[in-house]
Design a protein around this motif. Sequence first.
Motif, PDB file in Angstrom:
ATOM      1  N   ALA A  13       0.845  -1.192   0.000  1.00 40.31           N
ATOM      2  CA  ALA A  13       0.000   0.000   0.000  1.00 40.31           C
ATOM      3  C   ALA A  13       0.885   1.248   0.000  1.00 40.31           C
ATOM      4  CB  ALA A  13      -0.932  -0.008   1.215  1.00 40.31           C
ATOM      5  N   ASN A  14       1.934   1.218   0.832  1.00 39.64           N
ATOM      6  CA  ASN A  14       2.900   2.316   0.883  1.00 39.64           C
ATOM      7  C   ASN A  14       4.278   1.697   1.060  1.00 39.64           C
ATOM      8  OD1 ASN A  14       4.514   4.505   1.347  1.00 39.64           O
ATOM      9  ND2 ASN A  14       3.382   5.264   3.120  1.00 39.64           N
ATOM     10  N   PRO A  15       5.031   1.546  -0.038  1.00 41.03           N
ATOM     11  CA  PRO A  15       6.315   0.849   0.048  1.00 41.03           C
ATOM     12  C   PRO A  15       7.306   1.496   1.017  1.00 41.03           C
ATOM     13  CG  PRO A  15       5.799   1.439  -2.235  1.00 41.03           C
ATOM     14  CD  PRO A  15       4.721   2.006  -1.379  1.00 41.03           C
ATOM     15  N   VAL A  16       7.166   2.795   1.243  1.00 47.12           N
ATOM     16  CA  VAL A  16       8.087   3.490   2.149  1.00 47.12           C
ATOM     17  C   VAL A  16       7.788   3.125   3.608  1.00 47.12           C
ATOM     18  CG1 VAL A  16       8.877   5.770   2.900  1.00 47.12           C
ATOM     19  CG2 VAL A  16       8.420   5.347   0.493  1.00 47.12           C
ATOM     20  N   ASP A  17       6.567   2.676   3.875  1.00 49.14           N
ATOM     21  CA  ASP A  17       6.162   2.343   5.239  1.00 49.14           C
ATOM     22  C   ASP A  17       5.316   1.064   5.224  1.00 49.14           C
ATOM     23  OD1 ASP A  17       5.821   2.544   7.980  1.00 49.14           O
ATOM     24  OD2 ASP A  17       4.137   3.937   7.827  1.00 49.14           O
ATOM     25  N   PRO A  30       8.832 -12.985  -3.323  1.00 49.09           N
ATOM     26  CA  PRO A  30       9.599 -11.766  -3.608  1.00 49.09           C
ATOM     27  C   PRO A  30       9.607 -11.367  -5.083  1.00 49.09           C
ATOM     28  CG  PRO A  30      11.067 -13.588  -3.081  1.00 49.09           C
ATOM     29  CD  PRO A  30       9.661 -14.060  -2.807  1.00 49.09           C
ATOM     30  N   ASP A  31       9.333 -12.306  -5.966  1.00 48.80           N
ATOM     31  CA  ASP A  31       9.293 -11.948  -7.389  1.00 48.80           C
ATOM     32  C   ASP A  31       8.058 -11.138  -7.743  1.00 48.80           C
ATOM     33  OD1 ASP A  31      11.683 -13.264  -7.696  1.00 48.80           O
ATOM     34  OD2 ASP A  31      10.752 -15.126  -8.383  1.00 48.80           O
ATOM     35  N   SER A  32       7.056 -11.128  -6.843  1.00 44.61           N
ATOM     36  CA  SER A  32       5.823 -10.384  -7.111  1.00 44.61           C
ATOM     37  C   SER A  32       6.092  -8.877  -7.184  1.00 44.61           C
ATOM     38  CB  SER A  32       4.768 -10.687  -6.045  1.00 44.61           C
ATOM     39  OG  SER A  32       5.251 -10.300  -4.764  1.00 44.61           O
ATOM     40  N   VAL A  33       7.034  -8.411  -6.406  1.00 44.29           N
ATOM     41  CA  VAL A  33       7.448  -7.003  -6.440  1.00 44.29           C
ATOM     42  C   VAL A  33       8.972  -7.003  -6.363  1.00 44.29           C
ATOM     43  CG1 VAL A  33       7.288  -4.739  -5.338  1.00 44.29           C
ATOM     44  CG2 VAL A  33       5.340  -6.308  -5.206  1.00 44.29           C
ATOM     45  N   PRO A  34       9.650  -6.907  -7.515  1.00 47.91           N
ATOM     46  CA  PRO A  34      11.115  -6.983  -7.514  1.00 47.91           C
ATOM     47  C   PRO A  34      11.751  -5.863  -6.694  1.00 47.91           C
ATOM     48  CG  PRO A  34      10.217  -7.016  -9.760  1.00 47.91           C
ATOM     49  CD  PRO A  34       9.079  -6.716  -8.832  1.00 47.91           C
ATOM     50  N   LEU A  35      12.827  -6.199  -6.006  1.00 49.33           N
ATOM     51  CA  LEU A  35      13.539  -5.205  -5.199  1.00 49.33           C
ATOM     52  C   LEU A  35      13.907  -3.971  -6.011  1.00 49.33           C
ATOM     53  CD1 LEU A  35      15.940  -7.246  -2.891  1.00 49.33           C
ATOM     54  CD2 LEU A  35      14.122  -5.688  -2.199  1.00 49.33           C
ATOM     55  N   GLU A  36      14.242  -4.171  -7.290  1.00 56.13           N
ATOM     56  CA  GLU A  36      14.658  -3.042  -8.130  1.00 56.13           C
ATOM     57  C   GLU A  36      13.541  -2.014  -8.286  1.00 56.13           C
ATOM     58  OE1 GLU A  36      14.760  -6.447  -9.719  1.00 56.13           O
ATOM     59  OE2 GLU A  36      16.446  -6.553  -8.325  1.00 56.13           O
ATOM     60  N   SER A  37      12.291  -2.448  -8.103  1.00 56.91           N
ATOM     61  CA  SER A  37      11.169  -1.522  -8.266  1.00 56.91           C
ATOM     62  C   SER A  37      10.837  -0.776  -6.978  1.00 56.91           C
ATOM     63  CB  SER A  37       9.931  -2.289  -8.744  1.00 56.91           C
ATOM     64  OG  SER A  37       9.417  -3.094  -7.695  1.00 56.91           O
ATOM     65  N   MET A  38      11.511  -1.122  -5.894  1.00 59.02           N
ATOM     66  CA  MET A  38      11.231  -0.479  -4.611  1.00 59.02           C
ATOM     67  C   MET A  38      11.945   0.869  -4.534  1.00 59.02           C
ATOM     68  SD  MET A  38       9.170  -2.620  -3.513  1.00 59.02           S
ATOM     69  CE  MET A  38       8.841  -1.900  -1.937  1.00 59.02           C
ATOM     70  N   ALA A  40      14.434   3.870  -3.492  1.00 61.10           N
ATOM     71  CA  ALA A  40      15.878   3.851  -3.199  1.00 61.10           C
ATOM     72  C   ALA A  40      16.088   3.628  -1.712  1.00 61.10           C
ATOM     73  CB  ALA A  40      16.503   5.172  -3.636  1.00 61.10           C
ATOM     74  N   ASP A  41      17.094   2.829  -1.378  1.00 59.75           N
ATOM     75  CA  ASP A  41      17.435   2.544   0.020  1.00 59.75           C
ATOM     76  C   ASP A  41      16.285   1.901   0.796  1.00 59.75           C
ATOM     77  OD1 ASP A  41      20.023   3.555  -0.342  1.00 59.75           O
ATOM     78  OD2 ASP A  41      19.367   5.588   0.116  1.00 59.75           O
ATOM     79  N   TRP A  42      15.460   1.127   0.097  1.00 61.14           N
ATOM     80  CA  TRP A  42      14.335   0.475   0.763  1.00 61.14           C
ATOM     81  C   TRP A  42      14.808  -0.399   1.916  1.00 61.14           C
ATOM     82  CZ3 TRP A  42      11.790  -4.633   0.427  1.00 61.14           C
ATOM     83  CH2 TRP A  42      10.479  -4.616   0.940  1.00 61.14           C
ATOM     84  N   ASP A  43      15.951  -1.055   1.739  1.00 63.75           N
ATOM     85  CA  ASP A  43      16.489  -1.893   2.808  1.00 63.75           C
ATOM     86  C   ASP A  43      16.735  -1.069   4.070  1.00 63.75           C
ATOM     87  OD1 ASP A  43      18.527  -0.511   1.473  1.00 63.75           O
ATOM     88  OD2 ASP A  43      19.939  -2.178   1.535  1.00 63.75           O
ATOM     89  N   LEU A  44      17.235   0.146   3.903  1.00 61.50           N
ATOM     90  CA  LEU A  44      17.475   1.013   5.061  1.00 61.50           C
ATOM     91  C   LEU A  44      16.153   1.466   5.677  1.00 61.50           C
ATOM     92  CD1 LEU A  44      20.345   3.243   3.599  1.00 61.50           C
ATOM     93  CD2 LEU A  44      20.572   1.171   4.975  1.00 61.50           C
ATOM     94  N   LEU A  45      15.151   1.717   4.845  1.00 66.65           N
ATOM     95  CA  LEU A  45      13.851   2.192   5.330  1.00 66.65           C
ATOM     96  C   LEU A  45      13.142   1.157   6.188  1.00 66.65           C
ATOM     97  CD1 LEU A  45      12.437   3.897   2.098  1.00 66.65           C
ATOM     98  CD2 LEU A  45      13.228   5.050   4.175  1.00 66.65           C
ATOM     99  N   VAL A  46      13.241  -0.111   5.812  1.00 66.30           N
ATOM    100  CA  VAL A  46      12.471  -1.141   6.528  1.00 66.30           C
ATOM    101  C   VAL A  46      13.238  -1.750   7.704  1.00 66.30           C
ATOM    102  CG1 VAL A  46      11.089  -1.693   4.488  1.00 66.30           C
ATOM    103  CG2 VAL A  46      13.130  -3.060   4.997  1.00 66.30           C
ATOM    104  N   SER A  47      14.495  -1.372   7.883  1.00 67.41           N
ATOM    105  CA  SER A  47      15.342  -1.998   8.908  1.00 67.41           C
ATOM    106  C   SER A  47      15.254  -1.292  10.258  1.00 67.41           C
ATOM    107  CB  SER A  47      16.800  -2.027   8.425  1.00 67.41           C
ATOM    108  OG  SER A  47      16.904  -2.797   7.263  1.00 67.41           O
ATOM    109  N   GLY A  48      14.051  -0.958  10.671  1.00 70.69           N
ATOM    110  CA  GLY A  48      13.860  -0.264  11.943  1.00 70.69           C
ATOM    111  C   GLY A  48      13.166  -1.116  12.983  1.00 70.69           C
ATOM    112  N   ASP A  49      12.903  -0.501  14.120  1.00 70.54           N
ATOM    113  CA  ASP A  49      12.297  -1.211  15.247  1.00 70.54           C
ATOM    114  C   ASP A  49      10.945  -1.831  14.910  1.00 70.54           C
ATOM    115  OD1 ASP A  49      14.231  -0.899  17.295  1.00 70.54           O
ATOM    116  OD2 ASP A  49      13.639   1.194  17.511  1.00 70.54           O
TER     117      ASP A  49
END
Length: 144
Positions: A13-17, A30-38, A40-49
């Motif tokens: 619904a909101n890839p940033v959150d 994971p192939d349903s939404v490829p990482l490349e389409s996320m 920028a820095d999506w890994d950093l965005l989701v790596s929180g508490d």
Amino acid sequence: MASVQQSSFHGFANPVDPSAAEIRAWAYQPDSVPLESMPADWDLLVSGDRLVGTLFELAMDRTCPARRFALHCLYIYAADGIRTKFRAHPKRRLRKLVETAEDEGDEPMAIWAHNVRVLLARPELFDYHDWCEGGLVRQSRRLG
């Protein structure tokens, strides 16, 4: 988890959150939404508490197709906490994850736990490429 794996995932619904349920559903398809389409820095965005518990569960699941991504996020989470002297994340939570990985995890999780303990003891060993760009996931090794 079978129901999550069998239902199709149609995106965030909101890839940033993203929600924990969305991350979990995506991780098994994971192939349903490829990482490349996320974003920028999506890994950093989701790596929180908020999502670390979900990411930890996924990293502990040997059958999860996105397991390496989840493990990568755990490296980011740990480094972020340690480098900010635990202003970013609670030390107690990280210690509990490390202890669970040591007690219940397989080799990749044991190596992650070992590396977190090394970085806790010697924060000067932090290397951005290893911890935040996936180096320790792609070339798994125990830090000395």
